[in-house]
Design a protein around this motif. Structure first.
Motif, PDB file in Angstrom:
ATOM      1  N   ILE A   1       0.836  -1.205   0.000  1.00  9.03           N
ATOM      2  CA  ILE A   1       0.000   0.000   0.000  1.00  9.03           C
ATOM      3  C   ILE A   1       0.866   1.249   0.000  1.00  9.03           C
ATOM      4  CG2 ILE A   1      -1.583   1.359   1.433  1.00  9.03           C
ATOM      5  CD1 ILE A   1      -2.858  -1.362   2.251  1.00  9.03           C
ATOM      6  N   ASP A   2       1.913   1.281   0.809  1.00  7.73           N
ATOM      7  CA  ASP A   2       2.808   2.443   0.851  1.00  7.73           C
ATOM      8  C   ASP A   2       3.480   2.667  -0.499  1.00  7.73           C
ATOM      9  OD1 ASP A   2       2.175   2.875   3.479  1.00  7.73           O
ATOM     10  OD2 ASP A   2       3.986   1.946   4.291  1.00  7.73           O
TER      11      ASP A   2
ATOM     12  N   ALA B   1       2.328   1.712  -3.400  1.00  9.68           N
ATOM     13  CA  ALA B   1       1.301   2.149  -4.349  1.00  9.68           C
ATOM     14  C   ALA B   1       1.003   3.638  -4.189  1.00  9.68           C
ATOM     15  CB  ALA B   1       0.033   1.322  -4.151  1.00  9.68           C
ATOM     16  N   ARG B   2       0.955   4.115  -2.985  1.00  8.68           N
ATOM     17  CA  ARG B   2       0.737   5.549  -2.757  1.00  8.68           C
ATOM     18  C   ARG B   2       1.866   6.373  -3.363  1.00  8.68           C
ATOM     19  NH1 ARG B   2      -0.697   4.605   3.490  1.00  8.68           N
ATOM     20  NH2 ARG B   2      -2.987   4.557   3.422  1.00  8.68           N
ATOM     21  N   ARG B   3       3.105   5.922  -3.155  1.00 16.41           N
ATOM     22  CA  ARG B   3       4.245   6.656  -3.709  1.00 16.41           C
ATOM     23  C   ARG B   3       4.232   6.641  -5.231  1.00 16.41           C
ATOM     24  NH1 ARG B   3       6.851   4.033   0.738  1.00 16.41           N
ATOM     25  NH2 ARG B   3       7.617   2.350  -0.613  1.00 16.41           N
TER      26      ARG B   3
ATOM     27  N   GLY C   1       1.620   6.906  -7.077  1.00 19.74           N
ATOM     28  CA  GLY C   1       0.525   7.697  -7.632  1.00 19.74           C
ATOM     29  C   GLY C   1      -0.846   7.090  -7.480  1.00 19.74           C
ATOM     30  N   GLY C   2      -0.938   5.931  -6.842  1.00 24.49           N
ATOM     31  CA  GLY C   2      -2.253   5.373  -6.532  1.00 24.49           C
ATOM     32  C   GLY C   2      -2.875   4.528  -7.618  1.00 24.49           C
TER      33      GLY C   2
ATOM     34  N   HIS D   1      -4.872   1.255  -9.251  1.00 25.26           N
ATOM     35  CA  HIS D   1      -6.007   0.424  -8.843  1.00 25.26           C
ATOM     36  C   HIS D   1      -5.458  -0.832  -8.163  1.00 25.26           C
ATOM     37  CE1 HIS D   1      -9.601  -2.231 -10.453  1.00 25.26           C
ATOM     38  NE2 HIS D   1      -9.637  -2.096  -9.146  1.00 25.26           N
TER      39      HIS D   1
ATOM     40  N   SER E   1      -7.016   2.737   2.853  1.00 22.03           N
ATOM     41  CA  SER E   1      -5.771   3.223   2.246  1.00 22.03           C
ATOM     42  C   SER E   1      -5.933   4.495   1.429  1.00 22.03           C
ATOM     43  CB  SER E   1      -5.182   2.133   1.349  1.00 22.03           C
ATOM     44  OG  SER E   1      -6.018   1.924   0.204  1.00 22.03           O
ATOM     45  N   GLY E   2      -7.162   4.764   0.977  1.00 22.55           N
ATOM     46  CA  GLY E   2      -7.365   5.896   0.088  1.00 22.55           C
ATOM     47  C   GLY E   2      -7.108   5.553  -1.370  1.00 22.55           C
ATOM     48  N   LEU E   3      -6.691   4.321  -1.647  1.00 19.07           N
ATOM     49  CA  LEU E   3      -6.463   3.882  -3.023  1.00 19.07           C
ATOM     50  C   LEU E   3      -7.778   3.435  -3.658  1.00 19.07           C
ATOM     51  CD1 LEU E   3      -3.319   1.641  -2.389  1.00 19.07           C
ATOM     52  CD2 LEU E   3      -3.312   3.930  -3.403  1.00 19.07           C
TER      53      LEU E   3
END
Length: 248
Positions: free
Chosen positions: A77-78, A80-82, A84-85, A87, A117-119
């Motif tokens: 998850i971390d 993926a956030r870095r 740009g998010g 799917h 996660s916000g993703l």
């Protein structure tokens, strides 16, 4: 071209998901500890950033009943956030919120981490794979009698049908928690054991055994079943016959 990262890409499910996505024209990155291109141990997280960089979708199939799924999901998850998010598509199990088994509790925790996660995410729960049932009964058949958990039914589903569903979800938009995917039949464990014995020509007496504990009670109560979503088509007998043809 859509770029998709598949974790657990050398496993029973991940390998099939990757194959289907490539057939659909996606650029697939296969991640596992033994991958020639993206060799990453998700429980450590090293190398994840390069694997995730530039992907449109992540299909998270990697899992271990030995533990560590939540730690692995945190690293993923971390990253993926870095990146740009992208799917995030996650495969979970029917009953993770109803059966108090340690592995199920961990899978539910990962679901919650992804939901928080916000993703953009999609979560697919399925019933147990035919492969798991086969592993259990073939292992038990090594004994003079074949013990099975008394009063427990299973709704096994074909991993290939699950791969089809995950590939379709990966090529679509985030959908949140989607309807369960269950196998075509709810069957007594003893009946599945009998089907295995007939398919393999082995002779064993099937012995139902009562177990203790809350997890066993949850399975006896059918918390892991989803008869209202019996959308799979491949039966356990058909799975065994296909496997026999392939190995024979």
């Amino acid at each position: 071209m859509t770029t998709i990262l598949v974790t657990g890409a050398t496993g029973t499910l991940g390998r099939q998901v990757a194959e289907r996505l490539r057939t659909e024209g996606a650029d697939v990155r296969g991640l596992s500890r033994r991958s020639p291109s993206y060799a990453v141990d998700l429980r450590e997280g090293k190398g994840l950033d390069s694997a995730v960089d530039g992907v449109d979708t992540i299909v998270h199939c990697a899992s271990s009943p030995r533990g560590g799924d939540d730690r692995a999901a945190g690293y993923l998850i971390d990253a993926a956030r870095r990146a740009g998010g992208p799917h995030l598509v996650y495969i979970s199990i029917v009953g993770v919120d109803r059966v108090p088994l340690g592995y199920y509790t961990l899978k539910r925790r990962v679901e919650q981490m992804i939901e928080d996660s916000g993703l953009g995410a999609t979560i697919q729960r399925t019933t147990q794979f035919h492969d798991l049932v086969l592993s259990v009964v073939s292992g038990a058949a090594k004994l003079p009698v074949l013990p099975v958990p008394a009063g427990v039914s299973v709704q096994p589903v074909d991993s290939g049908e699950v791969a089809d569903r995950l590939a379709a979800l990966a090529l679509g938009a985030p959908a949140g928690r989607v309807p369960d995917l269950g196998g075509p039949e709810v069957r007594e464990f003893s009946g599945l054991a009998g089907a295995y014995l007939r398919a393999t020509g082995r002779r064993r007496r099937v012995v139902p055994v009562r177990l203790a504990g809350k997890a066993y009670a949850g399975f006896r109560g059918g918390g892991h079943l989803s008869p209202e979503h019996a959308v799979g088509t491949v039966t356990f007998e058909e799975f065994l016959a296909r496997r026999h043809r392939r190995t024979g």
